[in-house]
Design an enzyme around this catalytic site. Structure first.
Site, PDB file in Angstrom:
ATOM      1  N   ARG A  83     -10.586  -0.968  -2.844  1.00  0.00           N
ATOM      2  CA  ARG A  83     -11.095  -1.896  -1.830  1.00  0.00           C
ATOM      3  C   ARG A  83     -12.563  -2.190  -2.073  1.00  0.00           C
ATOM      4  NH1 ARG A  83     -10.728  -2.491   4.526  1.00  0.00           N
ATOM      5  NH2 ARG A  83     -12.070  -4.304   4.686  1.00  0.00           N
ATOM      6  N   ARG A  93      -7.188  -8.146   0.622  1.00  0.00           N
ATOM      7  CA  ARG A  93      -7.702  -6.815   0.276  1.00  0.00           C
ATOM      8  C   ARG A  93      -6.610  -5.952  -0.335  1.00  0.00           C
ATOM      9  NH1 ARG A  93      -9.826  -6.016   6.059  1.00  0.00           N
ATOM     10  NH2 ARG A  93     -10.398  -8.084   5.452  1.00  0.00           N
ATOM     11  N   ASP A  96      -6.389  -1.689   3.573  1.00  0.00           N
ATOM     12  CA  ASP A  96      -7.153  -1.626   4.816  1.00  0.00           C
ATOM     13  C   ASP A  96      -6.547  -0.511   5.660  1.00  0.00           C
ATOM     14  OD1 ASP A  96      -8.983  -2.322   6.795  1.00  0.00           O
ATOM     15  OD2 ASP A  96      -7.717  -3.899   7.627  1.00  0.00           O
ATOM     16  N   ASP A  98      -7.167   1.401   9.295  1.00  0.00           N
ATOM     17  CA  ASP A  98      -7.899   1.341  10.556  1.00  0.00           C
ATOM     18  C   ASP A  98      -7.379   2.399  11.517  1.00  0.00           C
ATOM     19  OD1 ASP A  98      -9.522  -0.909   9.970  1.00  0.00           O
ATOM     20  OD2 ASP A  98      -7.873  -2.258  10.472  1.00  0.00           O
TER      21      ASP A  98
END
Length: 159
Positions: A83, A93, A96, A98
């Protein structure tokens, strides 16, 4: 141990392979155990549409790491798997990760916001989350099952 839900998304390279590598890497985080992994979904990009579809999933983990330490561990995995953070917030991307929820905590710092700031409006977060935690009540007392009544799948399909 804290119960944490982590969203996973990828749309560059080989998203399925990157998701598997990310899950394997998360399993290696000290004092952290993966409890469940949702099915993988294919969804349209949130931002610019001139990019590939996303692979999305949600993981349920238990960890002894504090929220910021977990965030840093997840960011290291993102970096290790290629990334590159760019100014384009909703651009493509390789990976990711989160933090969606960390126990029932509400955190609002420059570095971390939990619950994730827009998770209640994202079908690619809510549906995989429901797959692994259908009875979940969010820190603001909203029911995940009730939220899904108002959020369409938007052509999201299993990967």
């Amino acid at each position: 141990m804290a119960v944490v839900f982590v969203a996973l998304g990828a749309n560059l390279g080989d998203p399925f392979k990157q998701a598997q590598q990310a899950i394997d890497a998360i399993a290696l985080i000290p004092d952290t155990v993966i409890m469940a992994v949702s099915p993988f979904y294919r969804s349209k990009p949130l931002g610019p549409q001139d990019q590939p579809d996303y692979l999305n999933a949600v993981l349920k983990i238990e960890t002894a790491l504090l929220p910021i330490a977990l965030l840093h561990a997840l960011q290291q995995i993102e970096k290790y798997l290629g990334r590159v953070r760019k100014a384009n917030r909703w651009g493509p991307r390789t990976l990711d990760l989160d933090i969606l929820l960390y126990d029932n905590l509400q955190i609002n710092t420059d570095e971390l916001t939990v619950p994730h700031y827009d998770m209640k409006n994202r079908e690619f977060v809510l549906y995989p989350l429901f797959d692994i935690a259908p009875q979940l009540i969010l820190p603001d007392a909203s029911s995940l099952a009730v939220l899904l009544q108002y959020i369409p799948m938007n052509n999201m399909t299993l990967w």
